[in-house]
Scaffold this motif. Structure first.
Motif, PDB file in Angstrom:
ATOM      1  N   THR A   1      12.075 -16.421  79.696  1.00  0.00           N
ATOM      2  CA  THR A   1      10.751 -16.078  80.217  1.00  0.00           C
ATOM      3  C   THR A   1       9.679 -16.208  79.149  1.00  0.00           C
ATOM      4  N   THR A   2      10.007 -15.812  77.916  1.00  0.00           N
ATOM      5  CA  THR A   2       9.011 -15.769  76.843  1.00  0.00           C
ATOM      6  C   THR A   2       8.846 -17.111  76.133  1.00  0.00           C
ATOM      7  N   TYR A   3       9.968 -17.782  75.846  1.00  0.00           N
ATOM      8  CA  TYR A   3       9.910 -18.985  75.019  1.00  0.00           C
ATOM      9  C   TYR A   3      10.340 -20.259  75.747  1.00  0.00           C
ATOM     10  N   GLY A   4      10.635 -20.178  77.004  1.00  0.00           N
ATOM     11  CA  GLY A   4      11.047 -21.361  77.745  1.00  0.00           C
ATOM     12  C   GLY A   4      12.538 -21.363  78.022  1.00  0.00           C
ATOM     13  N   ILE A   5      12.934 -22.082  79.036  1.00  0.00           N
ATOM     14  CA  ILE A   5      14.315 -22.036  79.501  1.00  0.00           C
ATOM     15  C   ILE A   5      15.285 -22.715  78.543  1.00  0.00           C
ATOM     16  N   GLN A   6      14.759 -23.515  77.594  1.00  0.00           N
ATOM     17  CA  GLN A   6      15.619 -24.188  76.621  1.00  0.00           C
ATOM     18  C   GLN A   6      16.043 -23.258  75.491  1.00  0.00           C
ATOM     19  N   CYS A   7      15.257 -22.211  75.224  1.00  0.00           N
ATOM     20  CA  CYS A   7      15.489 -21.342  74.078  1.00  0.00           C
ATOM     21  C   CYS A   7      16.860 -20.671  74.083  1.00  0.00           C
ATOM     22  N   PRO A   8      17.314 -20.058  75.186  1.00  0.00           N
ATOM     23  CA  PRO A   8      18.638 -19.422  75.152  1.00  0.00           C
ATOM     24  C   PRO A   8      19.768 -20.389  74.822  1.00  0.00           C
ATOM     25  N   ALA A   9      19.672 -21.629  75.287  1.00  0.00           N
ATOM     26  CA  ALA A   9      20.718 -22.608  75.000  1.00  0.00           C
ATOM     27  C   ALA A   9      20.750 -22.953  73.512  1.00  0.00           C
ATOM     28  N   ILE A  10      19.569 -23.071  72.897  1.00  0.00           N
ATOM     29  CA  ILE A  10      19.511 -23.372  71.462  1.00  0.00           C
ATOM     30  C   ILE A  10      20.082 -22.217  70.645  1.00  0.00           C
ATOM     31  N   VAL A  11      19.702 -20.986  71.004  1.00  0.00           N
ATOM     32  CA  VAL A  11      20.220 -19.809  70.303  1.00  0.00           C
ATOM     33  C   VAL A  11      21.736 -19.733  70.437  1.00  0.00           C
ATOM     34  N   ALA A  12      22.250 -19.988  71.638  1.00  0.00           N
ATOM     35  CA  ALA A  12      23.690 -19.951  71.860  1.00  0.00           C
ATOM     36  C   ALA A  12      24.410 -21.013  71.039  1.00  0.00           C
ATOM     37  N   PHE A  13      23.805 -22.194  70.907  1.00  0.00           N
ATOM     38  CA  PHE A  13      24.412 -23.251  70.087  1.00  0.00           C
ATOM     39  C   PHE A  13      24.532 -22.813  68.633  1.00  0.00           C
ATOM     40  N   VAL A  14      23.489 -22.220  68.092  1.00  0.00           N
ATOM     41  CA  VAL A  14      23.502 -21.788  66.694  1.00  0.00           C
ATOM     42  C   VAL A  14      24.556 -20.697  66.477  1.00  0.00           C
ATOM     43  N   VAL A  15      24.607 -19.726  67.388  1.00  0.00           N
ATOM     44  CA  VAL A  15      25.538 -18.611  67.248  1.00  0.00           C
ATOM     45  C   VAL A  15      26.987 -19.086  67.338  1.00  0.00           C
ATOM     46  N   THR A  16      27.301 -19.946  68.285  1.00  0.00           N
ATOM     47  CA  THR A  16      28.677 -20.413  68.436  1.00  0.00           C
ATOM     48  C   THR A  16      29.088 -21.329  67.281  1.00  0.00           C
ATOM     49  N   PHE A  17      28.143 -22.077  66.732  1.00  0.00           N
ATOM     50  CA  PHE A  17      28.462 -22.906  65.560  1.00  0.00           C
ATOM     51  C   PHE A  17      28.804 -22.021  64.362  1.00  0.00           C
ATOM     52  N   LEU A  18      28.057 -20.936  64.182  1.00  0.00           N
ATOM     53  CA  LEU A  18      28.385 -19.975  63.122  1.00  0.00           C
ATOM     54  C   LEU A  18      29.734 -19.320  63.389  1.00  0.00           C
ATOM     55  N   GLY A  19      30.043 -19.060  64.672  1.00  0.00           N
ATOM     56  CA  GLY A  19      31.343 -18.499  65.024  1.00  0.00           C
ATOM     57  C   GLY A  19      32.485 -19.424  64.644  1.00  0.00           C
TER      58      GLY A  19
END
Length: 413
Positions: A167-185
């Motif tokens: 809602t705040t940063y656009g519908i693409q933002c959660p996917a980008i955040v999830a990519f970064v977190v899972t890569f760190l995982g």
């Protein structure tokens, strides 16, 4: 000297278990972020409810097919390889999902392509394997139950973050955040988890005693058909299926029947997540020390039936909120108790494969759920889910009372 060495080994084992809980929480947070914004992304790309159902069916089918194979892979190549593979697959999924949000790219094609890596996304199964390997059988229900805390954390923060970020940063933002977190995982899994968490003797016997490969369906089917495995597995599938159909359709029901916005649906999912944390992380562990697993299994089926009656009569979201505690109790208890019973029914060298088979129950629901649940909802409304849940679980409970699972004495040697 031996006491100090034992203490160090115990502390090291405890550290691995804690890290496993953290990794599971991170992956589940990303997964629920995806669930919270995926229906809105599909509508943005022009998909109707039927095509959204196809999208969910593909996801469920791939996870269903990949679960047992992933479990066998974990048994043969160890916990580190399994966790790392799962996080790498998750990173690929979220990268494709982020790319599908770009207007310059073929969004619908990339959205469906993002389902492909899900065949190898089984972080929770790998986490269950680590915990099963590092805990004694008597401690196992409580230890597996604490994964509910991870699930609750993922549901709460994932649902809130998915709705808020989109809602705040656009519908693409959660996917980008999830990519970064899972890569760190993936990095944490590869660098901090031991190659194998099984005892050396168990691992050596497993590697030396069988030439069966990862894709050997006979070895996988053999476990499923064991006398102490099949009845428990069938109870897990049949009893949980009606509630699973409802939960698969929950995003659509939230929008159409409950008339909830994305943020409101996120709050409701967070409420469910809090209850799951409390029940699975705190309640089930204590119950497992006081009552036999058979009694807990029967109680979960009974509560499922009662909740089904309430779901058949509910007419608004407040009624559903009153039913949520019973629904979550049944869901958590059924999953934890059956997983514990199934891992005790097989040899230590096959726990990963068994957990992979057990984990395939939820993808099975997600495979048939969108199509079957959509037809049920369109033809009969929300109440049909409650009617089916009531009747199915009353039949399962009757069978359990007449022929308890504890009467089956066969045991894997």
């Amino acid at each position: 000297m031996s006491g100090q060495l034992s203490g160090r080994m115990g502390a090291h084992r405890k550290g691995i278990i804690i890290l496993t809980y953290v990794l599971a929480a991170l992956e589940l947070t990303c997964l629920f972020m995806q669930f919270s914004f995926l229906p809105y992304l599909s509508r943005t790309l022009g998909l109707d409810s039927v095509n959204f159902g196809y999208l969910q069916t593909i996801f469920g089918t791939l996870q269903l097919l990949g679960g047992p194979v992933f479990g066998r892979f974990a048994d043969q190549y160890g916990a580190r390889a399994a966790l790392s593979l799962s996080f790498v697959a998750a990173s690929a999924l979220y990268l494709l999902l982020a790319a599908s949000c770009s207007p310059a790219l073929p969004g619908v094609f990339l959205l469906f392509a993002s389902r492909l890596p899900s065949a190898l996304m089984h972080t929770l199964t790998a986490a269950q394997m680590v915990i099963t390997d590092l805990t004694a059988p008597a401690e196992r229900p409580a230890a597996l139950g604490r994964l509910g805390l991870c699930f609750g954390v993922g549901m709460i923060f994932g649902s809130l973050l998915g709705g808020t970020l989109s809602t705040t940063y656009g519908i693409q933002c959660p996917a980008i955040v999830a990519f970064v977190v899972t890569f760190l995982g993936a990095i944490l899994s590869f660098t901090c988890i031991p190659v194998t968490t099984k005892d050396t003797s168990v691992q050596s016997a497993h590697q030396g005693g069988s030439d069966a490969g990862v894709f050997d369906l006979k070895a996988i089917t053999r476990l499923l058909l064991l006398p102490r495995v099949l009845p428990v597995f069938l109870v897990k599938v049949i009893s949980g299926l009606p509630a699973g159909l409802f939960l698969v359709m929950f995003s659509i029901i939230s929008m159409d029947f409950f008339q909830l916005e994305a943020a409101e649906a996120g709050y409701l999912m967070s409420f469910i997540g809090i209850l799951q944390m409390v029940i699975q992380g705190l309640v089930i562990g204590r119950l497992s020390t006081r009552f036999p697993e058979e009694a807990l299994l029967q109680s979960s089926v009974l509560v499922y039936a009662v909740v089904g009656l309430g779901m058949a009569l509910m007419s608004n979201v407040l009624h559903f909120c009153l039913l949520v505690p019973g629904l979550v109790f049944s869901l958590c208890t059924l999953n934890v108790v059956t997983d514990s019973m199934l891992t005790k029914a097989v040899s230590a060298s096959d726990t990963g494969t068994m957990l992979g088979l057990s984990a395939s129950v939820h993808p099975l629901t997600r495979t048939v759920g969108p199509t079957l649940g959509g037809l049920m909802y369109r033809s009969y409304g929300v109440s049909i889910f409650g009617h089916v849940q009531l009747m199915v679980n009353l039949l399962v409970l009757l069978v359990l009372w007449r022929k308890p699972l504890s009467q089956k004495k066969d045991k894997v040697r």
